[in-house]
Scaffold this active site. Structure first.
Site, PDB file in Angstrom:
ATOM      1  N   HIS A 111       0.848  -1.197   0.000  1.00  0.00           N
ATOM      2  CA  HIS A 111       0.000   0.000   0.000  1.00  0.00           C
ATOM      3  C   HIS A 111       0.881   1.244   0.000  1.00  0.00           C
ATOM      4  O   HIS A 111       1.875   1.293   0.718  1.00  0.00           O
ATOM      5  CB  HIS A 111      -0.901   0.025   1.247  1.00  0.00           C
ATOM      6  CG  HIS A 111      -1.958  -1.018   1.198  1.00  0.00           C
ATOM      7  ND1 HIS A 111      -1.677  -2.346   1.367  1.00  0.00           N
ATOM      8  CD2 HIS A 111      -3.278  -0.931   0.948  1.00  0.00           C
ATOM      9  CE1 HIS A 111      -2.796  -3.039   1.238  1.00  0.00           C
ATOM     10  NE2 HIS A 111      -3.777  -2.205   0.984  1.00  0.00           N
ATOM     11  N   LYS A 136      -1.371  -7.879  -4.665  1.00  0.00           N
ATOM     12  CA  LYS A 136      -2.281  -6.735  -4.482  1.00  0.00           C
ATOM     13  C   LYS A 136      -1.456  -5.455  -4.344  1.00  0.00           C
ATOM     14  O   LYS A 136      -0.597  -5.347  -3.462  1.00  0.00           O
ATOM     15  CB  LYS A 136      -3.144  -6.908  -3.223  1.00  0.00           C
ATOM     16  CG  LYS A 136      -4.073  -5.721  -3.025  1.00  0.00           C
ATOM     17  CD  LYS A 136      -4.805  -5.757  -1.696  1.00  0.00           C
ATOM     18  CE  LYS A 136      -5.645  -4.488  -1.539  1.00  0.00           C
ATOM     19  NZ  LYS A 136      -6.126  -4.293  -0.176  1.00  0.00           N
ATOM     20  N   LYS A 282     -16.159  21.737 -19.995  1.00  0.00           N
ATOM     21  CA  LYS A 282     -17.026  21.861 -21.179  1.00  0.00           C
ATOM     22  C   LYS A 282     -16.437  22.764 -22.266  1.00  0.00           C
ATOM     23  O   LYS A 282     -16.643  22.522 -23.447  1.00  0.00           O
ATOM     24  CB  LYS A 282     -18.399  22.399 -20.770  1.00  0.00           C
ATOM     25  CG  LYS A 282     -19.274  21.353 -20.115  1.00  0.00           C
ATOM     26  CD  LYS A 282     -20.657  21.903 -19.845  1.00  0.00           C
ATOM     27  CE  LYS A 282     -21.527  20.847 -19.196  1.00  0.00           C
ATOM     28  NZ  LYS A 282     -22.856  21.304 -18.872  1.00  0.00           N
ATOM     29  N   ASP A 318     -26.901  19.556 -24.120  1.00  0.00           N
ATOM     30  CA  ASP A 318     -27.569  20.478 -23.179  1.00  0.00           C
ATOM     31  C   ASP A 318     -28.447  21.450 -23.959  1.00  0.00           C
ATOM     32  O   ASP A 318     -29.587  21.737 -23.579  1.00  0.00           O
ATOM     33  CB  ASP A 318     -26.536  21.329 -22.417  1.00  0.00           C
ATOM     34  CG  ASP A 318     -25.898  20.581 -21.270  1.00  0.00           C
ATOM     35  OD1 ASP A 318     -26.460  19.560 -20.850  1.00  0.00           O
ATOM     36  OD2 ASP A 318     -24.831  21.014 -20.799  1.00  0.00           O
TER      37      ASP A 318
HETATM   38  P1  NAP Z   1     -20.832  27.081 -14.290  1.00  0.00           P
HETATM   39  O1  NAP Z   1     -20.218  27.057 -15.636  1.00  0.00           O
HETATM   40  O2  NAP Z   1     -19.973  26.914 -13.097  1.00  0.00           O
HETATM   41  O3  NAP Z   1     -21.638  28.452 -14.116  1.00  0.00           O
HETATM   42  C1  NAP Z   1     -22.348  28.750 -12.960  1.00  0.00           C
HETATM   43  C2  NAP Z   1     -22.865  30.177 -13.034  1.00  0.00           C
HETATM   44  O4  NAP Z   1     -23.638  30.401 -11.863  1.00  0.00           O
HETATM   45  C3  NAP Z   1     -21.759  31.222 -13.053  1.00  0.00           C
HETATM   46  O5  NAP Z   1     -22.124  32.315 -13.849  1.00  0.00           O
HETATM   47  C4  NAP Z   1     -21.690  31.634 -11.591  1.00  0.00           C
HETATM   48  O6  NAP Z   1     -21.271  32.958 -11.384  1.00  0.00           O
HETATM   49  C5  NAP Z   1     -23.130  31.548 -11.180  1.00  0.00           C
HETATM   50  N1  NAP Z   1     -23.250  31.370  -9.751  1.00  0.00           N
HETATM   51  C6  NAP Z   1     -22.706  30.409  -8.966  1.00  0.00           C
HETATM   52  N2  NAP Z   1     -23.078  30.570  -7.703  1.00  0.00           N
HETATM   53  C7  NAP Z   1     -23.848  31.690  -7.652  1.00  0.00           C
HETATM   54  C8  NAP Z   1     -24.512  32.393  -6.620  1.00  0.00           C
HETATM   55  N3  NAP Z   1     -24.455  31.959  -5.350  1.00  0.00           N
HETATM   56  N4  NAP Z   1     -25.210  33.490  -6.920  1.00  0.00           N
HETATM   57  C9  NAP Z   1     -25.280  33.918  -8.193  1.00  0.00           C
HETATM   58  N5  NAP Z   1     -24.667  33.314  -9.235  1.00  0.00           N
HETATM   59  C10 NAP Z   1     -23.965  32.200  -8.954  1.00  0.00           C
HETATM   60  O7  NAP Z   1     -21.964  25.965 -14.169  1.00  0.00           O
HETATM   61  P2  NAP Z   1     -22.972  25.435 -15.320  1.00  0.00           P
HETATM   62  O8  NAP Z   1     -22.415  24.261 -16.001  1.00  0.00           O
HETATM   63  O9  NAP Z   1     -23.389  26.580 -16.128  1.00  0.00           O
HETATM   64  O10 NAP Z   1     -24.153  24.900 -14.410  1.00  0.00           O
HETATM   65  C11 NAP Z   1     -24.993  25.804 -13.741  1.00  0.00           C
HETATM   66  C12 NAP Z   1     -26.219  25.098 -13.252  1.00  0.00           C
HETATM   67  O11 NAP Z   1     -26.901  24.492 -14.323  1.00  0.00           O
HETATM   68  C13 NAP Z   1     -25.908  23.965 -12.268  1.00  0.00           C
HETATM   69  O12 NAP Z   1     -26.713  24.108 -11.144  1.00  0.00           O
HETATM   70  C14 NAP Z   1     -26.307  22.701 -12.968  1.00  0.00           C
HETATM   71  O13 NAP Z   1     -26.962  21.828 -12.081  1.00  0.00           O
HETATM   72  C15 NAP Z   1     -27.288  23.185 -14.002  1.00  0.00           C
HETATM   73  N6  NAP Z   1     -27.232  22.329 -15.184  1.00  0.00           N
HETATM   74  C16 NAP Z   1     -28.298  21.527 -15.405  1.00  0.00           C
HETATM   75  C17 NAP Z   1     -28.310  20.695 -16.490  1.00  0.00           C
HETATM   76  C18 NAP Z   1     -29.505  19.825 -16.699  1.00  0.00           C
HETATM   77  O14 NAP Z   1     -29.433  18.950 -17.552  1.00  0.00           O
HETATM   78  N7  NAP Z   1     -30.572  20.031 -15.983  1.00  0.00           N
HETATM   79  C19 NAP Z   1     -27.247  20.677 -17.379  1.00  0.00           C
HETATM   80  C20 NAP Z   1     -26.165  21.540 -17.146  1.00  0.00           C
HETATM   81  C21 NAP Z   1     -26.170  22.365 -16.032  1.00  0.00           C
HETATM   82  P3  NAP Z   1     -19.749  33.421 -11.541  1.00  0.00           P
HETATM   83  O15 NAP Z   1     -19.609  33.697 -13.001  1.00  0.00           O
HETATM   84  O16 NAP Z   1     -19.680  34.614 -10.677  1.00  0.00           O
HETATM   85  O17 NAP Z   1     -18.904  32.277 -11.060  1.00  0.00           O
END
Ligand code: NAP
Length: 495
Positions: A111, A136, A282, A318
């Site tokens: 380990h 292992k 992404k 997406d």
């Molecule tokens: P990301 O690239 O990290 O972007 C997140 C965004 O949210 C950024 O602009 C960030 O601001 C902002 N943010 C984070 N915390 C915040 C807060 N407390 N108050 C205000 N703004 C805040 O993430 P993403 O890939 O776009 O994903 C964002 C959300 O989409 C996630 O919750 C995810 O679950 C959802 N999502 C869902 C699906 C689906 O299939 N349903 C697919 C993709 C994503 P800053 O620019 O200041 O950091």
């Protein structure tokens, strides 16, 4: 085969867990004698054992809890062999002091809790010199590439080898062990009682990953991100593969930013044919693609990769999933096929999801405004899409027809948070929350209570996963099953 480790302080708990595991289908169990408080009664533990066992007694320096002397430990291991246990685990530095005896098979182990050493082959050769039935090696993965180094060693070895990388970067090596020829892998009795970092429970190994059905022909898919432990994609995709009778497994790969290039190079050797991509990769993966379509270039992010003959093709499911989910909601809202032409859309957030959705909304003629917490990031996105921005604190300045939350606000465990105050919601609004865990976020609950039309993140998630499944396999996805699995994983609907 899965070897399940039992580490309990009392004999009766060890025996109860052993019986329970065998009832659940476990075929091999490791009894960790170093966890037993007080004197170990081997005869009691072994008398009516319901399955073959591996007897292990680890010192602290090897990650164990043995508090007695070295001599007592060696005596215990010798006694286990005298009792005729099926396997005994001997660390390489004591292996020469405990000779082969009877039918007990020797697992010679090493380990390393700090790293996966560069001289893995030399270490393996050293372990092989101690008369092993099985070798292992359990080392710590500090980089994604350690998994491939370990699994290739397992595949090359003439002595059956269980090669495992510890830590969450190393979890794939546990799941792919059998595919590369390891005689077994290790799991714990319960996911909250892991004995080594990155370990999965027996139930996770069997119910989610169907480990015992993974063989050399199994096609590997997975999701890359950092962090990745929270991802529900493995549950959803593995259930779909099983339902469709496809010999494939879908694995979470924690890939830190700086390891992305190496990981994508390693992917074909790991058996990977397709990947989902999540934060923070992404956008970065775009540079690695051999081909991409106009949509993906427009969105500027990929969430799906396909590997074929040394080439990587990228896709964005997406984008399509979000638009399809919206289209369905608009139809419900207007009672006919709705149009986004001229509709005022407010997108909250300026990350990957916001990019994909804002791009799609623009394509469909909506008038998009971005409100981002970091003004500069929101401005950058708005400049690229030729749309407006609003300061985050000024997001209630106008009333949109469509509100889309693309921030993680409201996501588990912060379920009491919402990115948009209830009092600004109007019944005429369509509210789309991309957060899918939980499905019924505070924003969705508030929007329902204000009689808005809602679109949940579950709808989008299932659609993007179904589109990925089709890209991966060429087959239609079992969408209802995938929805059920996701809903079960994110808790019961409250409405
Ligand atoms: P990301 O690239 O990290 O972007 C997140 C965004 O949210 C950024 O602009 C960030 O601001 C902002 N943010 C984070 N915390 C915040 C807060 N407390 N108050 C205000 N703004 C805040 O993430 P993403 O890939 O776009 O994903 C964002 C959300 O989409 C996630 O919750 C995810 O679950 C959802 N999502 C869902 C699906 C689906 O299939 N349903 C697919 C993709 C994503 P800053 O620019 O200041 O950091």
């Amino acid at each position: 085969m899965i070897c399940v480790s039992i580490a309990r302080g009392r004999h009766r708990h060890v025996m109860a867990e052993h019986r329970h595991l065998v009832q659940q289908g476990a075929q091999l169990v490791e009894l960790r004698l170093d966890y037993i408080g007080g004197e170990v009664n081997l005869k009691r533990l072994l008398a009516d054992r319901p399955s073959p066992v591996v007897i292990t007694c680890r010192r602290e320096r090897d990650g164990g809890k043995w508090a007695g002397t070295d001599e007592q430990r060696l005596m215990l291991l010798r006694s286990a062999i005298a009792e005729g246990v099926e396997y005994v685990d001997l660390e390489d530095d004591i292996a020469s002091q405990i000779p082969r005896y009877g039918k007990t098979k020797r697992i010679i182990s090493l380990h390393d809790y700090r790293k996966t050493p560069d001289d893995l082959n030399e270490i393996h050769a050293r372990l092989a010199s101690h008369d092993p039935d099985i070798i292992k090696l359990a080392t710590t993965a500090n980089q994604s590439h350690d998994n491939l180094r370990m699994l290739e060693l397992v595949a090359r070895s003439k002595v059956p080898t269980v090669g495992i990388c510890m830590g969450d970067i190393g979890t794939p090596s546990r799941l792919l062990a059998g595919r590369f020829g390891a005689p077994f892998t290790f799991a714990t009795f319960h996911h909250e009682r892991t004995l080594a970092p990155g370990q999965l429970s027996y139930q996770q190994m069997t119910d989610i990953y169907h480990y015992d059905q993974i063989d050399a022909q199994t096609t590997v898919y997975g999701v890359i991100g950092d962090p990745i432990g929270h991802s529900l994609s493995p549950m959803v995709h593995n259930a779909a593969f099983r339902r469709q009778g496809i010999n494939a497994v879908y694995i979470p790969f924690r890939v830190p930013r700086e390891h992305l290039s190496q990981f994508l190079e390693d992917a074909p050797a790991l058996g990977i044919k397709g990947l989902s991509v999540t934060i923070p990769h992404k956008e970065a993966v775009l540079k690695k693609l051999s081909s991409s379509d106009a949509t993906m270039t427009g969105v500027g992010a990929a969430n799906t990769l396909l590997f074929d003959n040394g080439k990587i093709a990228g896709f964005n499911t997406d984008y399509q999933a979000a638009l399809d989910s919206l289209e369905q909601a608009l139809e419900a809202h207007y009672g006919r096929k709705g149009s986004l032409e001229g509709q005022a859309a407010l997108v909250l957030g300026a990350g990957g999801a916001a990019k994909a959705i804002a791009f799609g909304l623009k394509q469909l003629g909506a008038v998009v405004t971005i409100a981002g917490r970091t003004g500069q990031r929101a401005q950058q996105l708005a400049d690229g899409l030729k749309c407006k921005t609003l300061d985050w604190n000024n997001r209630y300045a106008f009333q949109p027809d469509l509100l889309v939350n693309c921030t993680p606000v409201g996501m588990h465990p912060n379920v009491d948070a919402t990115p948009y105050d209830k009092h600004h919601l109007r019944p005429s609004m369509v509210v789309f929350d991309t957060v899918y865990n939980p499905e019924n976020t505070l924003l969705i609950k508030d929007a329902r209570s204000q009689s808005c039309t809602v679109v949940t993140g579950v709808e989008m998630f299932v659609r993007q996963a179904c589109l990925q499944f089709k890209l991966f396999t060429g087959q239609e996805a079992p969408s209802e099953l995938m929805r059920d699995v996701l809903k079960r994983a994110t808790g019961p609907a409250k409405y």
